[in-house]
Write a protein that holds these residues in place. Structure first.
Motif, PDB file in Angstrom:
ATOM      1  N   ALA A 309     -13.523 -22.043 -29.401  1.00 62.96           N
ATOM      2  CA  ALA A 309     -13.176 -20.675 -29.749  1.00 62.96           C
ATOM      3  C   ALA A 309     -13.531 -19.679 -28.968  1.00 62.96           C
ATOM      4  N   SER A 310     -12.784 -18.308 -28.856  1.00 68.03           N
ATOM      5  CA  SER A 310     -13.230 -17.224 -28.153  1.00 68.03           C
ATOM      6  C   SER A 310     -13.663 -16.155 -29.252  1.00 68.03           C
ATOM      7  N   SER A 311     -14.188 -15.200 -28.738  1.00 68.44           N
ATOM      8  CA  SER A 311     -14.815 -13.860 -29.741  1.00 68.44           C
ATOM      9  C   SER A 311     -13.536 -13.179 -29.927  1.00 68.44           C
ATOM     10  N   SER A 312     -12.414 -13.206 -29.703  1.00 74.82           N
ATOM     11  CA  SER A 312     -11.205 -12.419 -29.981  1.00 74.82           C
ATOM     12  C   SER A 312     -10.517 -13.284 -31.084  1.00 74.82           C
ATOM     13  N   GLY A 313     -10.851 -14.404 -31.334  1.00 75.16           N
ATOM     14  CA  GLY A 313     -10.025 -15.018 -32.393  1.00 75.16           C
ATOM     15  C   GLY A 313      -9.207 -16.159 -31.909  1.00 75.16           C
ATOM     16  N   GLY A 314      -9.129 -16.155 -30.573  1.00 72.97           N
ATOM     17  CA  GLY A 314      -8.362 -17.222 -29.884  1.00 72.97           C
ATOM     18  C   GLY A 314      -8.970 -18.207 -29.389  1.00 72.97           C
ATOM     19  N   TYR A 315      -8.628 -18.678 -28.263  1.00 75.53           N
ATOM     20  CA  TYR A 315      -9.197 -20.044 -27.727  1.00 75.53           C
ATOM     21  C   TYR A 315      -9.498 -20.062 -26.242  1.00 75.53           C
ATOM     22  N   TRP A 316     -10.407 -20.711 -25.981  1.00 78.46           N
ATOM     23  CA  TRP A 316     -10.649 -20.779 -24.459  1.00 78.46           C
ATOM     24  C   TRP A 316     -10.128 -22.513 -23.958  1.00 78.46           C
ATOM     25  N   VAL A 317      -9.438 -22.527 -23.028  1.00 83.99           N
ATOM     26  CA  VAL A 317      -8.888 -23.739 -22.816  1.00 83.99           C
ATOM     27  C   VAL A 317      -9.102 -24.125 -21.210  1.00 83.99           C
ATOM     28  N   ALA A 318      -9.833 -25.100 -21.053  1.00 79.98           N
ATOM     29  CA  ALA A 318     -10.252 -25.356 -19.430  1.00 79.98           C
ATOM     30  C   ALA A 318      -9.170 -26.410 -19.024  1.00 79.98           C
ATOM     31  N   PRO A 358      -6.177 -31.396  -6.181  1.00 83.25           N
ATOM     32  CA  PRO A 358      -6.842 -30.008  -5.804  1.00 83.25           C
ATOM     33  C   PRO A 358      -8.033 -29.700  -6.520  1.00 83.25           C
ATOM     34  N   ARG A 359      -9.079 -29.002  -5.852  1.00 81.44           N
ATOM     35  CA  ARG A 359     -10.167 -28.583  -6.569  1.00 81.44           C
ATOM     36  C   ARG A 359     -10.043 -27.443  -7.512  1.00 81.44           C
ATOM     37  N   TYR A 360      -8.686 -26.766  -7.544  1.00 79.65           N
ATOM     38  CA  TYR A 360      -8.414 -25.754  -8.352  1.00 79.65           C
ATOM     39  C   TYR A 360      -9.089 -25.496  -9.508  1.00 79.65           C
ATOM     40  N   SER A 361      -9.745 -24.499 -10.040  1.00 84.49           N
ATOM     41  CA  SER A 361     -10.273 -24.348 -11.257  1.00 84.49           C
ATOM     42  C   SER A 361      -9.631 -23.232 -12.006  1.00 84.49           C
ATOM     43  N   LEU A 362      -8.987 -23.564 -13.419  1.00 89.84           N
ATOM     44  CA  LEU A 362      -8.388 -22.544 -14.059  1.00 89.84           C
ATOM     45  C   LEU A 362      -8.778 -22.693 -15.625  1.00 89.84           C
ATOM     46  N   VAL A 363      -9.076 -21.504 -16.052  1.00 88.43           N
ATOM     47  CA  VAL A 363      -9.489 -21.382 -17.708  1.00 88.43           C
ATOM     48  C   VAL A 363      -8.681 -20.310 -18.150  1.00 88.43           C
ATOM     49  N   LEU A 364      -7.879 -20.688 -19.353  1.00 91.29           N
ATOM     50  CA  LEU A 364      -6.911 -19.898 -19.834  1.00 91.29           C
ATOM     51  C   LEU A 364      -7.851 -19.198 -21.360  1.00 91.29           C
ATOM     52  N   GLU A 365      -7.406 -18.077 -21.590  1.00 91.52           N
ATOM     53  CA  GLU A 365      -7.937 -17.828 -22.958  1.00 91.52           C
ATOM     54  C   GLU A 365      -6.461 -17.571 -23.665  1.00 91.52           C
ATOM     55  N   LEU A 366      -6.223 -18.078 -24.758  1.00 91.54           N
ATOM     56  CA  LEU A 366      -5.094 -18.188 -25.654  1.00 91.54           C
ATOM     57  C   LEU A 366      -5.121 -17.520 -26.862  1.00 91.54           C
ATOM     58  N   SER A 367      -4.339 -16.802 -27.432  1.00 90.66           N
ATOM     59  CA  SER A 367      -4.354 -15.833 -28.332  1.00 90.66           C
ATOM     60  C   SER A 367      -4.248 -16.974 -29.698  1.00 90.66           C
ATOM     61  N   ASP A 368      -4.505 -16.134 -30.753  1.00 94.65           N
ATOM     62  CA  ASP A 368      -4.426 -17.012 -32.253  1.00 94.65           C
ATOM     63  C   ASP A 368      -3.185 -17.702 -32.388  1.00 94.65           C
ATOM     64  N   SER A 369      -2.000 -17.099 -31.628  1.00 93.88           N
ATOM     65  CA  SER A 369      -0.418 -17.863 -32.022  1.00 93.88           C
ATOM     66  C   SER A 369      -0.334 -18.727 -30.693  1.00 93.88           C
ATOM     67  N   GLY A 370      -1.252 -18.785 -29.735  1.00 89.80           N
ATOM     68  CA  GLY A 370      -0.822 -19.602 -28.481  1.00 89.80           C
ATOM     69  C   GLY A 370      -0.316 -18.821 -27.292  1.00 89.80           C
ATOM     70  N   ALA A 371      -0.343 -17.596 -27.712  1.00 90.17           N
ATOM     71  CA  ALA A 371       0.066 -16.722 -26.269  1.00 90.17           C
ATOM     72  C   ALA A 371      -0.911 -16.454 -25.165  1.00 90.17           C
ATOM     73  N   PHE A 372      -0.540 -16.434 -24.019  1.00 91.82           N
ATOM     74  CA  PHE A 372      -1.674 -16.427 -22.899  1.00 91.82           C
ATOM     75  C   PHE A 372      -2.213 -15.012 -22.827  1.00 91.82           C
ATOM     76  N   ARG A 373      -3.630 -14.923 -23.087  1.00 90.02           N
ATOM     77  CA  ARG A 373      -4.285 -13.629 -23.050  1.00 90.02           C
ATOM     78  C   ARG A 373      -4.684 -13.420 -21.698  1.00 90.02           C
ATOM     79  N   ARG A 374      -5.079 -14.056 -21.006  1.00 94.09           N
ATOM     80  CA  ARG A 374      -5.810 -13.905 -19.815  1.00 94.09           C
ATOM     81  C   ARG A 374      -6.018 -15.334 -18.855  1.00 94.09           C
TER      82      ARG A 374
END
Length: 415
Positions: A309-318, A358-374
């Protein structure tokens, strides 16, 4: 002087014919013949060496039997997904004191994680303290994991305890203060005729009554996660464990590498990362749609691991691995070429293949509807490689990694 000697002296000399390259025809012909002999010998030698090798490769058994999978073209890394170096601003914590801290939980400001050497540890004021161990024996190699145990998902419960998913041992409740361990569900317990071979992540209701967890495969264990990913096996499940009745219910079946799970803030649905398919499924556990399922988000720019969970009401996805676009995604390329997957694993071991990712690291924050936030990136994995989880606490993002000997902490910038 005799007459014969005189005739020999008067015999005219034959003119020497010299070619452009300075060799006589006899020499040139001999060289050409020698070259042909050398090439023929080399070819025969190569065939005699390669033919048995090719036959041996064909006769070798592949550890996987992959089926072709089809993906959409990965989303372009533009806009919100634009590559950046924000993850490089993270600082490393407890470096060389931890081994593969996969998942993170907090009780107050005290942090807990599970490690690759089979421990659940408390991280407080710079100290690392073991509070639980579910297995025994040496815990040095991947082959030791079944006996040693491998704590993966870790969550804080409502009564100051931890709930832990061990890949080989099952579900546990741990009291950090008393160092007491209670096994809730053994991996040896068959669920609808199938044992739990790869218990992965879990999420817990606020009252501690229900635990939703993933069993990533009935065929493959955690130590063979790369074989599971490459084979695309669809024998993973999302399950529910009732801590009061001790009953287990299968909620979703035939998932391809179900991984991280997360309850919604209202606890009306559970999200489950389907790693092999680069998507997140949603299962409704209450309300009008109870028992139903749909896609929360598909065609992610990577293969998702844990969800938090993220503090914005969305979700962090590694993301366990990135699907670069523009660029080349090896896993996408191989998905429709199962014959190449078989060949690769006939010739190479899992550790060797892992080095090609590849060692590329990426973390996404999704909104509560699944849209990409950052999105937060470390394109070369310089600071935070192999991120498996992004856990938000106190204005910071703590990054777990299933392969690194440290945790990372990143102060979250405002959107």
């Amino acid at each position: 002087m005799s007459e014969a000697d005189g005739l020999r002296q008067r015999r005219p000399l034959r003119p020497q014919v010299v070619t452009d390259d300075g060799r006589t025809p006899e020499a040139k012909g001999g060289s050409s013949f020698s070259g042909r002999v050398f090439r023929a010998t080399f070819l025969m030698l190569a065939v005699s060496l390669l033919a048995p090798l090719l036959v041996a490769v064909m006769l070798l058994d592949s550890p996987i039997d992959p089926q072709p999978l089809s993906f959409k073209e990965p989303p372009l890394l533009l806009g919100v997904l634009q590559a950046n170096t924000r993850l490089r601003q993270a600082e490393r914590l407890f470096e060389n004191q931890l081994v593969g801290p996969e998942s993170i939980a907090n009780i107050g400001d005290v942090m807990f994680t599970g490690t690759a050497d089979g421990r659940v540890v408390k991280l407080d004021r710079g100290d690392v303290e073991t509070i639980a161990r579910f297995g025994s024996g040496p815990c040095k190699t991947r082959g030791d994991e079944p006996a040693c145990g491998r704590p993966l998902g870790v969550r804080a419960g409502p009564n100051g305890t931890l709930f832990v998913a061990d890949a080989y041992k099952g579900l546990f409740e741990v009291d950090p203060r008393k160092r007491e361990v209670k096994q809730l569900l053994s991996s040896e317990t068959p669920i609808e005729g199938r044992r739990l071979s790869f218990v992965n992540d879990l999420t817990v209701t606020r009252d501690g009554r229900k635990i939703y967890f993933t069993d990533s495969s009935s065929r493959w264990q955690r130590r063979d996660y790369l074989l599971l990913l490459m084979e695309g096996t669809d024998d993973g499940r999302l399950l529910e464990y009732d801590t009061k009745t001790r009953e287990v219910t299968v909620l979703l079946d035939r998932l391809r590498f179900p991984n991280g799970v997360q309850l919604s803030p209202e606890e009306d649905f559970v999200l489950v990362a389907e790693t092999t398919m680069a998507r997140i499924r949603r299962f409704y556990v209450s309300g009008l749609m109870k028992g139903g399922a749909d896609l929360f988000v598909e065609n992610l720019p990577g293969f998702p691991d844990n969800i938090r969970a993220s503090s914005s009401g969305g979700y962090w996805v590694a993301m366990a691995a990135v699907r670069s676009n523009p660029g080349f995604s090896m896993l996408d390329f191989l998905s429709e070429r199962p014959y190449l997957k078989r060949l690769i694993f006939k010739l190479l071991g899992q550790e060797t293949v892992m080095k090609l990712v590849p060692r590329y690291s990426l973390v996404l924050e999704l909104s509560d509807s699944g849209a990409f936030r950052r999105s937060l990136h470390d394109p070369d994995g310089q600071v935070a490689p192999y991120v498996s989880e992004a856990h938000e606490h106190g204005g910071h993002l703590y990054l777990g990694s299933f392969r690194s000997p440290f945790l990372c902490r990143l102060r979250l910038p405002a959107l």
